[in-house]
Design a protein around this motif. Structure first.
Motif, PDB file in Angstrom:
ATOM      1  N   ALA B  55       0.795  -1.489  -0.198  1.00 15.33           N
ATOM      2  CA  ALA B  55      -0.191   0.231  -0.123  1.00 15.33           C
ATOM      3  C   ALA B  55       0.678   1.035   0.252  1.00 15.33           C
ATOM      4  CB  ALA B  55      -0.901   0.109   1.683  1.00 15.33           C
ATOM      5  N   ALA B  56       2.209   1.097   0.546  1.00 15.18           N
ATOM      6  CA  ALA B  56       3.026   2.270   1.130  1.00 15.18           C
ATOM      7  C   ALA B  56       3.948   2.335  -0.959  1.00 15.18           C
ATOM      8  CB  ALA B  56       3.615   1.941   2.075  1.00 15.18           C
ATOM      9  N   ASP B  57       3.593   1.051  -0.771  1.00 17.55           N
ATOM     10  CA  ASP B  57       4.362   1.369  -2.800  1.00 17.55           C
ATOM     11  C   ASP B  57       3.804   2.200  -3.672  1.00 17.55           C
ATOM     12  OD1 ASP B  57       6.799   0.941  -1.709  1.00 17.55           O
ATOM     13  OD2 ASP B  57       6.411  -1.344  -2.361  1.00 17.55           O
ATOM     14  N   ALA B  58       2.326   1.447  -3.481  1.00 22.31           N
ATOM     15  CA  ALA B  58       1.168   1.915  -4.171  1.00 22.31           C
ATOM     16  C   ALA B  58       0.619   3.663  -4.097  1.00 22.31           C
ATOM     17  CB  ALA B  58       0.222   1.230  -4.647  1.00 22.31           C
ATOM     18  N   LEU B  59       0.904   4.069  -2.746  1.00 23.97           N
ATOM     19  CA  LEU B  59       0.102   5.521  -2.996  1.00 23.97           C
ATOM     20  C   LEU B  59       0.616   6.388  -1.780  1.00 23.97           C
ATOM     21  CD1 LEU B  59      -2.893   2.871  -1.096  1.00 23.97           C
ATOM     22  CD2 LEU B  59      -3.459   4.902  -3.081  1.00 23.97           C
ATOM     23  N   GLY B  60       1.637   5.665  -1.886  1.00 22.73           N
ATOM     24  CA  GLY B  60       3.107   6.881  -0.731  1.00 22.73           C
ATOM     25  C   GLY B  60       2.803   6.461   0.978  1.00 22.73           C
TER      26      GLY B  60
END
Lengths: 257, 115
Positions: B55-60
């Motif tokens: 999720a962090a990789d996709a959204l920041g």
């Protein structure tokens, strides 16, 4: 960690993620909310309720009940660590049910549970304290962060305030309609002529509505903006992304609302 | 209802993703990562760290914190609704009638409609 040093809470030192200052301030205010005497519980009792809500996450009885066809089919004793041990067995049971199996609560069960010393006011305030700690703990757990140590309670007696216009209408507990707001609770719906039932549900304890709005403003949206689908508050997600997370979380809780 | 209303401009929006979860395409940008994060967070599975990173990789990182905040918020709201026995607001009940039937929401144990 004494609460008279509120800056010592929610420091997020070594946190790998950016946590907004407004969120830090809201969480610190939430800890103060838990620590203070309310309308029906002392500060000591409220901190104990928060501790019991945390106990519930590790409670074997709650785990067994959660998987049983009916929660009434499983008996036993709840996990009660020292911080929550000052509460009666009835209150501990109630707090654990709110925290772990709320979708299977019923009006009949609540009616049988409440009495002269554990009133609907006590119930609503207990719900407020439980959800205050549950929502912050859930955020920390989701991010892999340690849980914040509980605050120390503040001295004082509950004020016993009950809004005079609260009435039973769409739920098990009395609540206020927007047009019935007067006096000390005139502000609690932000002047909105309409307010969702889930917000009104806490209005038997006006400070619980204020607390709910303050927390929702940093974790979701201010109450008055919920039905404006262009609003995203302080969040960096789009509104459909926010509602997808909200909807999936609600579904996994078996929550119809 | 909130996803349906806020997602009117989302091409291919699929509300079934709310009930069916991972594996069901929602149409919401980065929806798969968000749903996987929610499911891992609520079930406490070992996959949480992986879902969080995805999720962090996709959204920041900021959006990840915000997604966790929304999870927290709805861990609260569901408990308030279920602990006070409230019915769905009347106007919401009316405008969601078809959607509730289609998604099977009326079968939820806590289903309460206005009298």
């Amino acid at each position: 960690m004494p609460y008279n040093r509120p800056m010592s809470h929610f420091t997020y030192e070594n946190c790998p993620y950016p946590v907004r200052e407004s969120m830090v301030e809201a969480f610190r205010a939430s800890w103060l909310y838990i620590a203070e005497p309310g309308s029906w519980w002392t500060g000591e009792e409220r901190v104990a309720i928060a501790a019991a809500a945390r106990d519930a996450a590790d409670c074997l009885l709650c785990a067994k009940r959660k998987t049983a066809l009916s929660p009434a089919a499983v008996s036993g004793a709840h996990l009660a660590r020292p911080e929550s041990s000052r509460l009666s067995a009835k209150v501990v049971d109630s707090v654990h049910r709110i925290a772990t199996d709320a979708s299977r609560l019923s009006g009949t069960w609540l009616g049988d549970t409440l009495d002269a010393t554990f009133t609907d006011g006590h119930w609503v305030e207990a719900v407020s304290v439980v959800v205050t700690i549950v929502c912050i703990d859930a955020q920390h757990k989701s991010l892999g962060l340690p849980l914040e140590p509980l605050p120390e309670s503040l001295a004082g007696d509950p004020d016993g305030y009950r809004p005079p216009n609260a009435q039973i209408d769409v739920g098990w507990v009395p609540m206020l309609t927007p047009d019935a707001l007067t006096g000390p609770e005139a502000d609690i719906y932000g002047g909105s002529p309409q307010m969702g039932n889930v917000i009104r549900a806490m209005s038997l304890v006006p400070d619980a509505v204020r607390q709910l709005d303050a927390q929702a403003s940093v974790q979701y949206l201010p109450n008055v903006d919920v039905r404006d689908f262009g609003k995203t508050g302080e969040l960096s997600l789009s509104r459909p992304q926010i509602e997808l997370v909200a909807g999936r979380t609600s579904a996994l809780n078996d929550c119809f609302y | 209802m909130m996803l349906r209303e806020s997602g009117r401009d989302v091409e291919g929006l699929n509300l079934h993703a709310i009930v069916k979860g991972s594996g069901t395409f929602s149409g919401v940008p980065c929806g798969e990562e968000l749903v996987a994060f929610v499911e891992a967070a609520l079930t406490g599975t070992p996959e949480l760290a992986t879902a969080r990173q995805a999720a962090a990789d996709a959204l920041g990182a900021q959006a990840l914190v915000d997604a966790a905040a929304v999870i927290g918020n709805f861990q609260r709201m569901t408990r308030i609704a279920d602990s006070t026995g409230i019915a769905v607001d009347e106007r919401t009940a009316v405008v969601t009638e078809g959607m509730r039937a289609e998604l099977g929401l009326n079968e939820f144990v806590s289903a309460r409609l206005p009298l």
